[in-house]
Motif scaffolding. Structure first.
Motif, mmCIF file in Angstrom:
data_model
loop_
_atom_site.group_PDB
_atom_site.id
_atom_site.type_symbol
_atom_site.label_atom_id
_atom_site.label_comp_id
_atom_site.label_asym_id
_atom_site.label_seq_id
_atom_site.Cartn_x
_atom_site.Cartn_y
_atom_site.Cartn_z
ATOM 1 N N PHE A 105 0.837 -1.209 0.000
ATOM 2 C CA PHE A 105 0.000 0.000 0.000
ATOM 3 C C PHE A 105 0.872 1.260 0.000
ATOM 4 N N MET A 141 1.301 9.535 5.062
ATOM 5 C CA MET A 141 0.208 9.479 6.046
ATOM 6 C C MET A 141 0.518 8.551 7.213
ATOM 7 N N THR A 185 2.962 6.754 12.419
ATOM 8 C CA THR A 185 2.148 5.630 12.894
ATOM 9 C C THR A 185 3.001 4.514 13.483
ATOM 10 N N GLN A 200 -0.831 -0.694 14.045
ATOM 11 C CA GLN A 200 -1.660 -0.484 12.851
ATOM 12 C C GLN A 200 -1.973 -1.803 12.146
ATOM 13 N N ILE A 213 -10.375 -5.358 8.285
ATOM 14 C CA ILE A 213 -10.752 -6.246 7.167
ATOM 15 C C ILE A 213 -11.854 -7.200 7.645
ATOM 16 N N TRP A 253 -14.135 -6.515 9.762
ATOM 17 C CA TRP A 253 -15.412 -5.785 9.752
ATOM 18 C C TRP A 253 -16.006 -5.745 8.346
ATOM 19 N N LEU A 254 -15.131 -5.551 7.333
ATOM 20 C CA LEU A 254 -15.639 -5.540 5.943
ATOM 21 C C LEU A 254 -16.291 -6.884 5.624
ATOM 22 N N SER A 257 -14.072 7.977 11.112
ATOM 23 C CA SER A 257 -12.667 8.238 11.475
ATOM 24 C C SER A 257 -11.835 8.618 10.250
ATOM 25 N N ILE A 303 -8.946 11.153 4.887
ATOM 26 C CA ILE A 303 -8.505 10.186 3.878
ATOM 27 C C ILE A 303 -9.396 10.347 2.647
ATOM 28 N N TRP A 320 -5.974 1.077 -1.954
ATOM 29 C CA TRP A 320 -6.121 0.219 -0.769
ATOM 30 C C TRP A 320 -6.626 -1.170 -1.186
ATOM 31 N N ILE A 375 -18.055 3.767 3.352
ATOM 32 C CA ILE A 375 -16.977 4.529 4.016
ATOM 33 C C ILE A 375 -16.658 5.795 3.202
HETATM 34 C C1 HEM Z 1 -6.401 4.080 10.675
HETATM 35 C C2 HEM Z 1 -8.942 0.494 8.667
HETATM 36 C C3 HEM Z 1 -8.515 2.686 4.365
HETATM 37 C C4 HEM Z 1 -5.167 5.580 6.245
HETATM 38 C C5 HEM Z 1 -7.197 2.978 10.512
HETATM 39 C C6 HEM Z 1 -7.755 2.172 11.583
HETATM 40 C C7 HEM Z 1 -8.448 1.163 11.023
HETATM 41 C C8 HEM Z 1 -8.355 1.321 9.586
HETATM 42 C C9 HEM Z 1 -9.217 0.038 11.725
HETATM 43 C C10 HEM Z 1 -7.592 2.454 13.081
HETATM 44 C C11 HEM Z 1 -8.401 3.684 13.489
HETATM 45 C C12 HEM Z 1 -9.886 3.452 13.282
HETATM 46 O O1 HEM Z 1 -10.434 2.445 13.784
HETATM 47 O O2 HEM Z 1 -10.490 4.270 12.584
HETATM 48 C C13 HEM Z 1 -9.084 0.804 7.321
HETATM 49 C C14 HEM Z 1 -9.907 0.056 6.381
HETATM 50 C C15 HEM Z 1 -9.794 0.684 5.171
HETATM 51 C C16 HEM Z 1 -8.891 1.811 5.357
HETATM 52 C C17 HEM Z 1 -10.720 -1.207 6.698
HETATM 53 C C18 HEM Z 1 -10.459 0.363 3.862
HETATM 54 C C19 HEM Z 1 -11.747 0.076 3.773
HETATM 55 C C20 HEM Z 1 -7.536 3.631 4.481
HETATM 56 C C21 HEM Z 1 -7.000 4.395 3.387
HETATM 57 C C22 HEM Z 1 -6.039 5.183 3.900
HETATM 58 C C23 HEM Z 1 -5.986 4.943 5.341
HETATM 59 C C24 HEM Z 1 -7.461 4.303 1.928
HETATM 60 C C25 HEM Z 1 -5.235 6.159 3.083
HETATM 61 C C26 HEM Z 1 -3.975 6.302 3.159
HETATM 62 C C27 HEM Z 1 -5.233 5.440 7.615
HETATM 63 C C28 HEM Z 1 -4.446 6.250 8.548
HETATM 64 C C29 HEM Z 1 -4.799 5.816 9.828
HETATM 65 C C30 HEM Z 1 -5.795 4.758 9.652
HETATM 66 C C31 HEM Z 1 -3.451 7.345 8.168
HETATM 67 C C32 HEM Z 1 -4.278 6.372 11.154
HETATM 68 C C33 HEM Z 1 -2.914 5.816 11.468
HETATM 69 C C34 HEM Z 1 -2.397 6.360 12.779
HETATM 70 O O3 HEM Z 1 -3.059 6.187 13.819
HETATM 71 O O4 HEM Z 1 -1.305 6.959 12.750
HETATM 72 N N1 HEM Z 1 -7.586 2.450 9.316
HETATM 73 N N2 HEM Z 1 -8.486 1.853 6.669
HETATM 74 N N3 HEM Z 1 -6.909 3.989 5.655
HETATM 75 N N4 HEM Z 1 -6.015 4.579 8.315
HETATM 76 FE FE1 HEM Z 1 -7.279 3.254 7.494
#
Ligand code: HEM
Length: 132
Positions: free
Chosen positions: A28, A38, A42, A47, A55, A57-58, A76, A84, A92, A126
């Motif tokens: 990714f 981004m 982290t 993470q 995944i 949950w999806l 979030s 995002i 992704w 989302i």
């Molecule tokens: C954080 C899942 C897509 C960037 C998170 C978290 C989860 C998650 C579970 C932890 C915080 C929370 O529960 O909200 C997913 C899933 C995705 C997805 C299932 C697709 C359906 C993306 C995409 C990006 C992204 C496309 C773009 C770059 C981030 C970032 C964080 C994060 C930057 C925070 C990291 C930190 O805490 O420093 N994501 N995400 N995510 N996600 Fe995603």
């Protein structure tokens, strides 16, 4: 077996290997400097654990679970929280497909379309919450 069950089993064959989640983020983050940036601050070990749940949950949403966890991700990842942009979700999903290809011995072109189709409604939900 229905598509959601096929996807559930495919993830089951893949997710016990911790390398799955390392490979996902390697793939990714190689998509663009913007994505890599981004995750600069982290804790990637944490993470990778969060991604496993995400995944799941999806997959569970596709199997009929209520959408509250998906909505929480929509919230979030929205503009006013992590900001995002919806344009990043193609990368992704492509990264997820490449990682499944590597780790699920039963993955093939058919399973790729099944996966894409099965998780699309949750991803669309989302993305649709970006501006809310
Ligand atoms: C954080 C899942 C897509 C960037 C998170 C978290 C989860 C998650 C579970 C932890 C915080 C929370 O529960 O909200 C997913 C899933 C995705 C997805 C299932 C697709 C359906 C993306 C995409 C990006 C992204 C496309 C773009 C770059 C981030 C970032 C964080 C994060 C930057 C925070 C990291 C930190 O805490 O420093 N994501 N995400 N995510 N996600 Fe995603």
């Amino acid at each position: 077996m229905g598509n959601a069950d096929l996807v559930f089993q495919s993830f089951g064959r893949s997710c016990n290997n911790p390398a799955f989640f390392e490979d996902f983020y390697d793939n990714f983050m190689s998509k663009s400097d913007q994505i890599r940036a981004m995750f600069k601050q982290t804790n990637m070990e944490a993470q990778r654990g969060l991604l496993r749940g995400g995944i799941m949950w999806l997959v569970m949403h596709a199997r009929g679970m209520p959408d509250n966890k998906i909505r929480a991700l929509g919230e979030s990842h929205s503009r006013k929280h992590m900001n995002i942009h919806p344009s990043h979700y193609n990368d992704w999903v492509d990264a997820l497909m490449a990682t499944l290809h590597k780790h699920d011995p039963e993955f093939n072109d058919h399973m790729e379309s099944v996966w894409r189709e099965t998780i699309r409604p949750s991803i669309d939900l989302i993305k649709s919450m970006y501006d809310q």
